[in-house]
Design an enzyme around this catalytic site. Sequence first.
Site, PDB file in Angstrom:
ATOM      1  N   LYS A  95       0.822  -1.219   0.000  1.00 45.76           N
ATOM      2  CA  LYS A  95       0.000   0.000   0.000  1.00 45.76           C
ATOM      3  C   LYS A  95       0.851   1.262   0.000  1.00 45.76           C
ATOM      4  O   LYS A  95       0.456   2.260  -0.583  1.00 45.76           O
ATOM      5  CB  LYS A  95      -0.960   0.006   1.202  1.00 45.76           C
ATOM      6  CG  LYS A  95      -2.167  -0.896   0.985  1.00 45.76           C
ATOM      7  CD  LYS A  95      -3.374  -0.379   1.756  1.00 45.76           C
ATOM      8  CE  LYS A  95      -4.601  -1.223   1.453  1.00 45.76           C
ATOM      9  NZ  LYS A  95      -5.784  -0.841   2.214  1.00 45.76           N
TER      10      LYS A  95
ATOM     11  N   LYS B 166     -11.555  -5.534  -6.257  1.00 43.94           N
ATOM     12  CA  LYS B 166     -12.450  -4.401  -6.480  1.00 43.94           C
ATOM     13  C   LYS B 166     -11.679  -3.148  -6.878  1.00 43.94           C
ATOM     14  O   LYS B 166     -12.256  -2.197  -7.367  1.00 43.94           O
ATOM     15  CB  LYS B 166     -13.306  -4.163  -5.237  1.00 43.94           C
ATOM     16  CG  LYS B 166     -12.530  -4.089  -3.949  1.00 43.94           C
ATOM     17  CD  LYS B 166     -13.424  -4.211  -2.716  1.00 43.94           C
ATOM     18  CE  LYS B 166     -12.561  -4.341  -1.468  1.00 43.94           C
ATOM     19  NZ  LYS B 166     -13.285  -4.532  -0.244  1.00 43.94           N
TER      20      LYS B 166
ATOM     21  N   LYS C  95      -5.492 -11.962  -8.121  1.00 45.51           N
ATOM     22  CA  LYS C  95      -6.764 -12.100  -7.415  1.00 45.51           C
ATOM     23  C   LYS C  95      -7.831 -11.137  -7.970  1.00 45.51           C
ATOM     24  O   LYS C  95      -7.500 -10.007  -8.328  1.00 45.51           O
ATOM     25  CB  LYS C  95      -6.483 -11.779  -5.936  1.00 45.51           C
ATOM     26  CG  LYS C  95      -7.579 -12.148  -4.984  1.00 45.51           C
ATOM     27  CD  LYS C  95      -7.108 -11.918  -3.551  1.00 45.51           C
ATOM     28  CE  LYS C  95      -8.252 -11.395  -2.707  1.00 45.51           C
ATOM     29  NZ  LYS C  95      -7.894 -11.109  -1.332  1.00 45.51           N
TER      30      LYS C  95
END
Length: 339
Positions: free
Chosen positions: A120, A205, A202
């Site tokens: 992140k 979203k 994966k």
Amino acid sequence: MEQPITQVQKKTVLSGIQPTSRLTLGNYLGALKNFVAMQEDYDSYYMVADMHAITVRQNASELRKRSIEILALYMACGLDPEKSTLFIQSHVPEHAMLNWLMCCNTYMGELSRMTQFKDKSAKHADNINAGLFTYPVLMACDILLYQANYIPVGADQKQHVELTRDIAERFNKAYGDTFTIPEPFIPKVGARIMSLQDPTSKMSKSDPNPNGYISMLDEPEVIVKKLKRAVTDSEGEITPNPERAGVYNLLSIYSACLGKTIEETAAEFAGENYGTLKTRTADAVVSMLEPIQAEYKRLLSEKDYLGEVIRNGADKARARAVKTVRKAYHKVGFDSYKL
Ligand code: TRP
């Protein structure tokens, strides 16, 4: 007074999802569907992790709205507020109260080893805030406040649950038994749904390409279209081979929708072409999601009822959380009579 034995013996389960954007088919098949199954056998706490969401800058009114929407979606999937405690994290101030104690029992070195922090901070290089760094401590508090035994999470969160165990063990050792040591609970079937466009990563979203994921709220036509465009390969044969990531992913989705294993369903497609696999997968996804979408719309139109569920959920969660905070505050030498 004696409580009925089943009440006493039930183990506690807790999990949460961040309200950062729309949930995907991957969230449903990998997480929510298991939450629903588990609520029958466990004392279950499912929260909307809105405090975690602000480690990345959010629009305030959207965050508020989305947190409620996620809770409604939990219910639409079958989480029953009579059976599980459904709540929004920020409604329970004990999360923030325990957080400080746990920050003082976590090492910088431990936090800098967290892969999600590394990822992140690379992605949001302009906003590497302290919250992003200490986020796993808040997650540990979410778990420890409810004395949870099992934490159903995706593989990417396992490291955080392991850190939670280390922090809890350290605290228990220093101050005496205070927290239950939790275990990650990673479901075997249907746990990993991959991107339709890049089946080696994966389904997410936050994928900038919307064709890569199916949102739980996508219209049936959109679902059909996205599955038609799903990446496969040029072999033309349908076999359950994980090396052939695209075909394997479609088989995984189809099987998970039907609650079967890939080996069971792959045989159904022997001699069929990719077009058939895609159409039948789309049918399975649509018929699974349609009733959820209808119930979701109904719940959102019942504002008063939803508001009541949210308030009751917060009260129920607080009743449990405050007990843990009292205990922990007392142990470290704070007066907890006011709590
Ligand atoms: N960190 C989790 C995620 O990003 C969400 C989460 C927050 C969570 N608190 C939790 C999951 C507690 C399990 C238990 O997916």
